[in-house]
Design a protein around this motif. Structure first.
Motif, PDB file in Angstrom:
ATOM      1  N   VAL A 108       0.699  -1.085   0.207  1.00  0.00           N
ATOM      2  CA  VAL A 108       0.154  -0.070  -0.017  1.00  0.00           C
ATOM      3  C   VAL A 108       0.750   1.271  -0.077  1.00  0.00           C
ATOM      4  N   LEU A 109       0.642   2.339  -0.742  1.00  0.00           N
ATOM      5  CA  LEU A 109       1.061   3.467  -0.847  1.00  0.00           C
ATOM      6  C   LEU A 109       0.106   4.465  -0.043  1.00  0.00           C
ATOM      7  N   TYR A 110       0.682   5.094   0.847  1.00  0.00           N
ATOM      8  CA  TYR A 110      -0.152   5.908   1.590  1.00  0.00           C
ATOM      9  C   TYR A 110       0.469   7.368   1.811  1.00  0.00           C
ATOM     10  N   THR A 111       1.282   7.516   2.811  1.00  0.00           N
ATOM     11  CA  THR A 111       1.973   8.964   3.301  1.00  0.00           C
ATOM     12  C   THR A 111       3.106   9.038   2.297  1.00  0.00           C
ATOM     13  N   GLY A 112       3.801   8.029   1.854  1.00  0.00           N
ATOM     14  CA  GLY A 112       4.991   8.114   1.223  1.00  0.00           C
ATOM     15  C   GLY A 112       6.167   7.819   2.114  1.00  0.00           C
ATOM     16  N   ARG A 113       5.953   7.799   3.187  1.00  0.00           N
ATOM     17  CA  ARG A 113       7.229   7.616   4.362  1.00  0.00           C
ATOM     18  C   ARG A 113       7.829   6.330   4.337  1.00  0.00           C
ATOM     19  N   THR A 114       7.237   5.302   3.901  1.00  0.00           N
ATOM     20  CA  THR A 114       7.654   3.943   3.819  1.00  0.00           C
ATOM     21  C   THR A 114       8.584   3.945   2.755  1.00  0.00           C
ATOM     22  N   VAL A 115       8.121   4.513   1.523  1.00  0.00           N
ATOM     23  CA  VAL A 115       8.846   4.459   0.313  1.00  0.00           C
ATOM     24  C   VAL A 115      10.058   5.114   0.501  1.00  0.00           C
ATOM     25  N   ARG A 116      10.099   6.517   1.238  1.00  0.00           N
ATOM     26  CA  ARG A 116      11.348   7.059   1.524  1.00  0.00           C
ATOM     27  C   ARG A 116      12.250   6.342   2.161  1.00  0.00           C
ATOM     28  N   ALA A 117      11.923   5.749   3.159  1.00  0.00           N
ATOM     29  CA  ALA A 117      12.500   4.827   4.118  1.00  0.00           C
ATOM     30  C   ALA A 117      13.420   3.743   3.331  1.00  0.00           C
ATOM     31  N   GLY A 118      12.684   3.129   2.190  1.00  0.00           N
ATOM     32  CA  GLY A 118      13.028   2.366   1.307  1.00  0.00           C
ATOM     33  C   GLY A 118      14.045   2.617   0.316  1.00  0.00           C
ATOM     34  N   MET A 119      13.842   3.868  -0.100  1.00  0.00           N
ATOM     35  CA  MET A 119      15.030   4.792  -1.170  1.00  0.00           C
ATOM     36  C   MET A 119      16.145   4.659  -0.337  1.00  0.00           C
ATOM     37  N   ASP A 120      16.061   5.471   0.999  1.00  0.00           N
ATOM     38  CA  ASP A 120      17.196   5.628   1.747  1.00  0.00           C
ATOM     39  C   ASP A 120      18.030   4.331   1.995  1.00  0.00           C
ATOM     40  N   ALA A 121      17.284   3.294   2.512  1.00  0.00           N
ATOM     41  CA  ALA A 121      17.977   1.904   2.738  1.00  0.00           C
ATOM     42  C   ALA A 121      18.591   1.330   1.554  1.00  0.00           C
ATOM     43  N   LEU A 122      17.998   1.613   0.315  1.00  0.00           N
ATOM     44  CA  LEU A 122      18.656   1.174  -0.918  1.00  0.00           C
ATOM     45  C   LEU A 122      19.875   1.866  -1.261  1.00  0.00           C
ATOM     46  N   MET A 123      20.077   3.093  -1.014  1.00  0.00           N
ATOM     47  CA  MET A 123      20.863   3.962  -1.326  1.00  0.00           C
ATOM     48  C   MET A 123      22.263   3.484  -0.518  1.00  0.00           C
ATOM     49  N   ASP A 124      22.009   3.096   0.654  1.00  0.00           N
ATOM     50  CA  ASP A 124      23.104   2.690   1.788  1.00  0.00           C
ATOM     51  C   ASP A 124      23.540   1.257   1.235  1.00  0.00           C
ATOM     52  N   ILE A 125      22.910   0.782   0.268  1.00  0.00           N
ATOM     53  CA  ILE A 125      23.402  -0.417  -0.115  1.00  0.00           C
ATOM     54  C   ILE A 125      24.038  -0.498  -1.397  1.00  0.00           C
ATOM     55  N   GLY A 126      23.773   0.325  -2.351  1.00  0.00           N
ATOM     56  CA  GLY A 126      24.417   0.666  -3.660  1.00  0.00           C
ATOM     57  C   GLY A 126      23.927   1.912  -4.269  1.00  0.00           C
ATOM     58  N   ARG A 127      24.218   2.001  -5.333  1.00  0.00           N
ATOM     59  CA  ARG A 127      23.887   3.121  -6.165  1.00  0.00           C
ATOM     60  C   ARG A 127      23.261   2.512  -7.523  1.00  0.00           C
ATOM     61  N   PRO A 128      21.728   2.560  -7.471  1.00  0.00           N
ATOM     62  CA  PRO A 128      21.130   1.938  -8.491  1.00  0.00           C
ATOM     63  C   PRO A 128      21.045   3.277  -9.478  1.00  0.00           C
ATOM     64  N   SER A 129      21.029   2.556 -11.021  1.00  0.00           N
ATOM     65  CA  SER A 129      20.583   3.559 -11.986  1.00  0.00           C
ATOM     66  C   SER A 129      19.378   4.389 -11.966  1.00  0.00           C
ATOM     67  N   SER A 130      18.180   3.646 -11.446  1.00  0.00           N
ATOM     68  CA  SER A 130      17.040   4.138 -11.353  1.00  0.00           C
ATOM     69  C   SER A 130      16.174   3.490 -10.345  1.00  0.00           C
ATOM     70  N   ILE A 131      15.231   4.044  -9.543  1.00  0.00           N
ATOM     71  CA  ILE A 131      14.349   3.465  -8.700  1.00  0.00           C
ATOM     72  C   ILE A 131      12.940   3.667  -9.030  1.00  0.00           C
ATOM     73  N   GLN A 132      12.276   2.550  -9.495  1.00  0.00           N
ATOM     74  CA  GLN A 132      10.820   2.493  -9.868  1.00  0.00           C
ATOM     75  C   GLN A 132       9.833   2.038  -8.476  1.00  0.00           C
ATOM     76  N   LEU A 133       8.840   2.274  -8.615  1.00  0.00           N
ATOM     77  CA  LEU A 133       7.948   1.928  -7.411  1.00  0.00           C
ATOM     78  C   LEU A 133       6.725   1.342  -8.032  1.00  0.00           C
ATOM     79  N   ALA A 134       6.618   0.082  -7.301  1.00  0.00           N
ATOM     80  CA  ALA A 134       5.267  -0.753  -7.620  1.00  0.00           C
ATOM     81  C   ALA A 134       4.380  -1.070  -6.740  1.00  0.00           C
ATOM     82  N   VAL A 135       3.040  -0.668  -6.518  1.00  0.00           N
ATOM     83  CA  VAL A 135       2.251  -0.896  -5.301  1.00  0.00           C
ATOM     84  C   VAL A 135       1.164  -1.785  -5.792  1.00  0.00           C
ATOM     85  N   LEU A 136       0.620  -2.509  -4.774  1.00  0.00           N
ATOM     86  CA  LEU A 136      -0.697  -3.142  -5.083  1.00  0.00           C
ATOM     87  C   LEU A 136      -1.643  -2.097  -5.030  1.00  0.00           C
ATOM     88  N   VAL A 137      -1.810  -1.269  -3.861  1.00  0.00           N
ATOM     89  CA  VAL A 137      -2.857  -0.105  -3.752  1.00  0.00           C
ATOM     90  C   VAL A 137      -2.241   1.132  -3.631  1.00  0.00           C
TER      91      VAL A 137
END
Length: 181
Positions: A108-137
């Protein structure tokens, strides 16, 4: 106790939505070369696995899947865990995400805070060429300027409502419901 108002997606509707998202991912990325699915714990992981299965059926090519635990990246950590330590299960991304197209998957995409946290976590792991978002709702009510690239269903809600996603892997059923708080 919350009262269920309506079931908005049943098992078949969830399956159709994920199939549509899989086709959109393949089309937008011109295949799945250099693409990785990363599910946000907990339900995003199961949705990512289902998407990977659909993509492999369609393309005949497997796609890597990772698991992301955003617990320590949340900006509401103190609110949620005042009397207890946060339960960290750890991320499991056993490959390099640098210069890859990472498709972040959540229920579920709601406030966007979970996704922001996810992007922060990804950037600590590596540097993707792009980040896209897929949500069921996507239920609206954004607090951050974040939008999904792939959406199974838009379900406008009031702030007194709650979206509950149930997946057979952990909830023994596949459905999305609206509850009144």
């Amino acid at each position: 106790m919350a009262e269920q108002k309506a079931e908005v997606l049943d098992e078949q509707a969830i399956r159709r939505a994920l199939t549509r998202i899989a086709h959109q991912i393949i089309e937008k990325n011109k295949g799945v070369q250099d693409s990785i699915l990363v599910g946000i714990r907990t339900r995003g992981i199961y949705l990512a696995k289902r998407l990977a299965d659909r993509i492999e059926e369609i393309e005949g090519t497997p796609i890597n899947i990772g698991e992301l635990d955003i617990t320590l990246y949340r900006d509401d950590l103190t609110k949620k865990t005042e009397n207890q330590e946060p339960l960290v299960k750890g991320s499991d991304i056993p490959f390099d995400i640098t210069d890859k197209k990472v498709i972040l998957v959540d229920d579920v995409l709601y406030t966007g805070r979970t996704v922001r946290a996810g992007m922060d976590a990804l950037m600590d792991i590596g540097r993707p060429s792009s980040i896209q978002l897929a949500v069921l709702v996507d239920r609206g009510h954004r607090e951050l300027p974040i939008r999904a690239d792939y959406v199974g269903k838009n379900i406008p809600t009031s702030s007194s409502e709650k979206i509950v996603v149930e997946l057979s892997e952990i909830d023994n059923a596949d459905q999305v419901s609206i509850f009144e708080k």
